[in-house]
Design an enzyme around this catalytic site. Structure first.
Site, PDB file in Angstrom:
ATOM      1  N   GLU A 365      12.682  -6.069 -11.340  1.00  0.00           N
ATOM      2  CA  GLU A 365      13.889  -6.859 -11.538  1.00  0.00           C
ATOM      3  C   GLU A 365      13.996  -7.320 -12.987  1.00  0.00           C
ATOM      4  OE1 GLU A 365      15.134 -10.899  -9.520  1.00  0.00           O
ATOM      5  OE2 GLU A 365      15.645  -9.249  -8.178  1.00  0.00           O
ATOM      6  N   HIS A 396      -5.849   5.138   4.342  1.00  0.00           N
ATOM      7  CA  HIS A 396      -5.541   5.856   5.583  1.00  0.00           C
ATOM      8  C   HIS A 396      -4.062   6.186   5.700  1.00  0.00           C
ATOM      9  CE1 HIS A 396      -9.603   5.173   7.183  1.00  0.00           C
ATOM     10  NE2 HIS A 396      -9.515   3.998   6.597  1.00  0.00           N
ATOM     11  N   LYS A 519      25.180  -8.408  -4.470  1.00  0.00           N
ATOM     12  CA  LYS A 519      25.521  -9.571  -3.645  1.00  0.00           C
ATOM     13  C   LYS A 519      27.030  -9.732  -3.518  1.00  0.00           C
ATOM     14  CE  LYS A 519      21.439 -12.349  -4.879  1.00  0.00           C
ATOM     15  NZ  LYS A 519      20.988 -13.575  -5.591  1.00  0.00           N
TER      16      LYS A 519
END
Length: 558
Positions: A365, A396, A519
């Site tokens: 960001e 894994h 937004k």
């Protein structure tokens, strides 16, 4: 030895160009060649390892030489790093798009130390708010904070998102096994879909739950909707109006005190930090109140002390041994000059499970941008894609691709050397074995990342499949123990890494225009979903239009 520059090349010389040429020469060498063995290799390894307090950083598995470091430092100086660092700490306008300084360091500046010229007001304001926060924490710990029905507070629900959530949550998880000065439980809510708040409403006592509403702007939709849901729950369960809940069971933390007042939070329950503290840098401000509620003010102060110690190191230490500068330069070398597009963070301690997510926001960001401070497009790679997981789990999952796939990554391995546990002797012995196994895995994987097949012992060759490509440059960050000071220093190290890289790339690391636009678009589409009769200025595209139609069809059917 490098050939001397021609007269033409001397006129065209820049440190960045010289680094590009140097990188081309180094591409012919693998990490196996660079790491080597014998006296010279030992000298190289020793020269690339640094210790600061209880934090040790080892760059010896990076694809670089002492000459690389010298060229990187020359590049940093040519970018004006020392002057920009001084302006940063002096409170000058280093965030030009928002016309403000960036002084999150003031939030951890101790009263006993004189702040740099230009930071005096910021440090004094932060110290005043820290004292105010300490009084609130003390009141809860003493059992003197009562909810709307007169019962003592026993649980905290911290509602925030992004920087108002990731930092405090990381610290709460990392230090959760420390002896706490209180029995107050702390719970974090960030997702806007309500999935985190629903289980809490089922198991927490509404009469003894205090809400911390953390939002810099106090307008973030995610936080606002979670807060409204929590208020509805508390009001309904306790049979009191929401205004009363706000007066007794809500703490606000924001840079907008007037909006907290409008929301109904009493001034005595408000904590304020200024606009010059960015959200992703706000852990050290009153945004961290829930950490202090959970672990105590002394623990929170030790966290600040560790971060401040790294601030002093960053200010005072020459670039050749300056950990934030070196971490930044090595990272820029990998993504810009060695063309490695992704960087994986691998903590080998389950308590650091949120470290990768925290650093994703902090770095991507901040420096995930292509437009420089001069308004022109940057013509090279900047911030790499950050990702990762707890190392033992990652082994894994995606390590197979890293070891034998076709992608090159750079990596940070993060490990903890010692851990104190209060448990019966047999349990302690068993846990000690687990810790040694975890550290062994961390060391082995860092070695395998770097050396590939060359890391396989002779005794195992012919008995185990080969084809481990290696050549993944990686740094090893070792904490002596996972305590407040150490993790404070670690996170401040990464913060200053971000700042140094922003100087190298001529970026503004303190704004986030891409986040803000997303937004705004979401707000318009929300109105479309909530009320089809209202005309909204959405950009029409067939894909989004058909998805809106499907959502509305299923909502009606539901």
């Amino acid at each position: 030895m490098d050939a001397p520059l021609s007269a033409v090349n001397q006129r065209l010389y820049t440190p960045a160009n010289e680094l590009a040429v140097h990188a081309m020469r180094l591409q012919a060498q693998s990490l196996r060649d660079l790491i080597g063995n014998g006296p010279t290799a030992k000298q190289r390894a020793k020269a690339l390892a640094f210790t600061f307090g209880s934090l040790h950083v080892d760059f010896s598995k990076q694809r670089l030489t002492q000459k690389t470091i010298a060229l990187l430092i020359e590049w940093a100086r040519s970018c004006g790093i020392e002057a920009r660092r001084q302006a940063f700490f002096a409170g000058e306008m280093v965030n030009p798009s928002e016309q403000r300084a960036a002084l999150h360091m003031a939030a951890r500046w101790p009263e006993t130390a004189t702040p740099p010229a230009g930071m005096e007001y910021a440090a004094a304001f932060c110290q005043q708010q820290r004292a105010r926060m300490a009084k609130m924490v003390k009141r809860v710990h003493a059992g003197e904070w009562f909810g709307a029905t007169g019962q003592t507070i026993t649980n905290i629900v911290h509602i925030g998102v992004g920087g108002s959530d990731l930092g405090p949550k990381l610290i709460s998880e990392s230090l959760a096994d420390l002896p706490s000065s209180t029995k107050v439980g702390v719970h974090y809510v960030s997702t806007m879909d309500g999935s985190q708040i629903l289980p809490l409403m089922e198991r927490l006592n509404p009469a003894t739950t205090l809400i911390v509403l953390a939002s810099k702007s106090f307008t973030t939709a995610d936080t606002h909707f979670n807060a409204r849901t929590v208020l509805a729950w508390l009001s309904s369960a306790l049979e009191v109006d929401e205004a009363t809940i706000c007066r007794y069971q809500l703490i606000g933390v924001s840079s907008k005190p007037e909006k907290m007042t409008t929301f109904g939070i009493p001034e005595s329950h408000q904590l304020v930090f200024k606009e010059w503290i960015g959200g992703r840098f706000s852990l050290w401000s009153p945004i961290g109140i829930s950490v202090a509620m959970q672990l105590g003010t002394e623990c929170f102060d030790a966290l600040l002390d560790g971060a401040h110690a790294m601030d002093r190191h960053f200010i005072d230490t020459p670039l050749a041994t300056n950990l934030p500068a070196l971490l930044a330069l090595v990272g820029a070398w990998n993504c810009q000059f060695l063309n490695i597009p992704t960087h994986v963070v691998l903590p080998y301690d389950g308590r650091l499970k949120s470290l990768s997510a925290y650093l994703q926001q902090l770095e991507m960001e901040s420096n995930g941008k292509k437009i420089g401070l001069d308004g022109r497009s940057v013509n090279h790679a900047t911030c790499p894609i950050m990702w990762g997981d707890v190392g033992p789990n990652a082994q894994h999952a995606f390590y197979q691709l890293l070891h034998q796939g076709g992608h090159t990554v750079s990596a940070d391995f993060v490990a903890v050397a010692t851990r104190e546990v209060n448990a019966p002797d047999k349990v302690q012995e068993s846990l000690a074995s687990q810790e040694q196994l975890t550290l062994a895995n961390c060391l082995a994987q860092a070695q395998l990342f770097a050396l590939g097949d060359e890391a396989i012992p002779v005794a195992l060759k012919g008995q185990i499949a080969q084809g481990y490509r290696g050549n993944h440059p990686n740094s090893f960050l070792l904490l002596k123990q996972l305590d407040p000071w150490s993790i404070g220093a670690l996170l401040a190290l990464y913060e200053h890494k971000v700042f140094v890289q922003s100087v190298l790339w001529n970026l503004n690391p303190f704004d986030q225009p891409g986040v803000e636009l997303g937004k705004q678009l979401a707000t318009s589409l929300y109105q479309t979903l909530a009320d089809k009769s209202v005309e909204q200025e959405n950009v029409e595209d067939p894909s989004t239009t058909q998805l809106l139609a499907k959502l509305n069809d299923w909502k009606k059917a539901g």
